[in-house]
Design a protein around this motif. Structure first.
Motif, PDB file in Angstrom:
ATOM      1  N   SER A 144       0.818  -1.212   0.000  1.00  0.00           N
ATOM      2  CA  SER A 144       0.000   0.000   0.000  1.00  0.00           C
ATOM      3  C   SER A 144       0.852   1.263   0.000  1.00  0.00           C
ATOM      4  O   SER A 144       0.330   2.370   0.153  1.00  0.00           O
ATOM      5  N   ASP A 179       0.908   4.954  -7.546  1.00  0.00           N
ATOM      6  CA  ASP A 179      -0.006   5.531  -6.560  1.00  0.00           C
ATOM      7  C   ASP A 179      -1.365   4.834  -6.613  1.00  0.00           C
ATOM      8  O   ASP A 179      -1.971   4.550  -5.574  1.00  0.00           O
ATOM      9  N   ASP A 202      -3.076   2.777  -3.575  1.00  0.00           N
ATOM     10  CA  ASP A 202      -4.367   3.200  -3.025  1.00  0.00           C
ATOM     11  C   ASP A 202      -5.390   2.064  -3.086  1.00  0.00           C
ATOM     12  O   ASP A 202      -6.176   1.880  -2.150  1.00  0.00           O
ATOM     13  N   ARG A 204      -4.066   1.931   7.322  1.00  0.00           N
ATOM     14  CA  ARG A 204      -3.229   2.890   6.604  1.00  0.00           C
ATOM     15  C   ARG A 204      -1.776   2.825   7.051  1.00  0.00           C
ATOM     16  O   ARG A 204      -1.439   3.078   8.214  1.00  0.00           O
TER      17      ARG A 204
END
Length: 254
Positions: free
Chosen positions: A147, A165, A169, A231
């Motif tokens: 990630s 990216d 994501d 995250r």
């Protein structure tokens, strides 16, 4: 991993994993008498195992410029987001001598930690910083680093990836939906990688993730809390001046 013209790259290494494997490889069981066993670790053997792993990585990636990234031993901000984070690991022991091996690495090598962050976060913040982006290879077998946009080398499989990216994501959103049993957060019950793929489609966005949570009888706040656990912090997710993470928030129109 070579750069665009084969030049050496700056390496940010997941040192937690190397240390764990090194200490574990140096453990030995001894039976002193029937039903009496002890366990010990040969520190010199563990150090040599660490150096051997390191040499293999630097030779493969043709770079001796290395930053050794470690988790902060004083806490983890995700446990403030949700006290049950990694609660499933409570009571699981580290290899014998692990803490002493960490101390040795800190004394001998160029290490980096950040308050309340895991090694994964330190790796991703470093590699996505304006200073290092495009010039850094993250070295880790942890799937969570999928990630993080940028170059990733996975030593166990030998994979050398250049993650966009968009790919990073999408993996992040997939983790939010699926959860991670190893880290103790559940995502949406009943959703695995295939269902997540169908939910996210060709244009992954936060709205689809939030809708899946709500359809499962959960809330938008549940979705955000899971996202903050999933995250892996990038450069924009960390306030260097304050020395603290910037908790993830969904962007408008995403």
């Amino acid at each position: 991993m070579p750069g665009t013209r084969g030049q050496a790259m700056f390496l940010a290494i997941d040192t937690d994993i190397l240390l764990y494997r090194s200490a574990l490889s140096a453990e030995t069981e001894i039976e002193w008498s029937p039903d009496v066993w002890t366990l010990y670790m040969d520190m010199n053997e563990a150090k040599e195992a660490f150096k051997s792993q390191l040499k293999s990585i630097t030779v493969t990636l043709q770079s001796d410029e290395v930053l050794y990234c470690l988790s902060d031993r004083n806490g983890n901000f995700r446990k403030q987001v949700d006290p049950t984070y990694k609660a499933n690991r409570k009571g699981t022991r580290k290899p014998v001598g692990y803490t002493a091996l960490v101390d040795w690495v800190i004394s001998e090598y160029k290490t980096q930690t950040k308050p309340l962050l895991e090694a994964d976060d330190v790796l991703a913040i470093t590699s996505t910083s304006p200073e290092h982006r495009g010039k850094c290879v993250v070295v880790s077998d942890d799937k969570d680093l999928l990630s993080c946009p940028g170059k990733l080398y996975r030593p166990t499989t030998g994979q050398q990836l250049d993650i966009t990216d968009q790919e990073a994501d999408k993996f992040f959103l997939t983790q939010v939906l699926c959860g991670d049993t190893a880290d103790g957060y559940k995502g949406v019950p009943g959703i695995g990688p295939k269902k997540a793929e169908a939910i996210l489609g060709s244009r992954p966005h936060w709205g689809a993730v939030q809708k899946a949570f709500i359809n499962a009888g959960m809330t938008a706040d549940d979705a955000i809390r899971q996202a903050r656990l999933a995250r892996i912090l990038r450069w924009e997710d960390y306030d260097e001046e304050k020395g603290e993470p910037i908790l993830w928030q969904p962007k408008s129109q995403t």
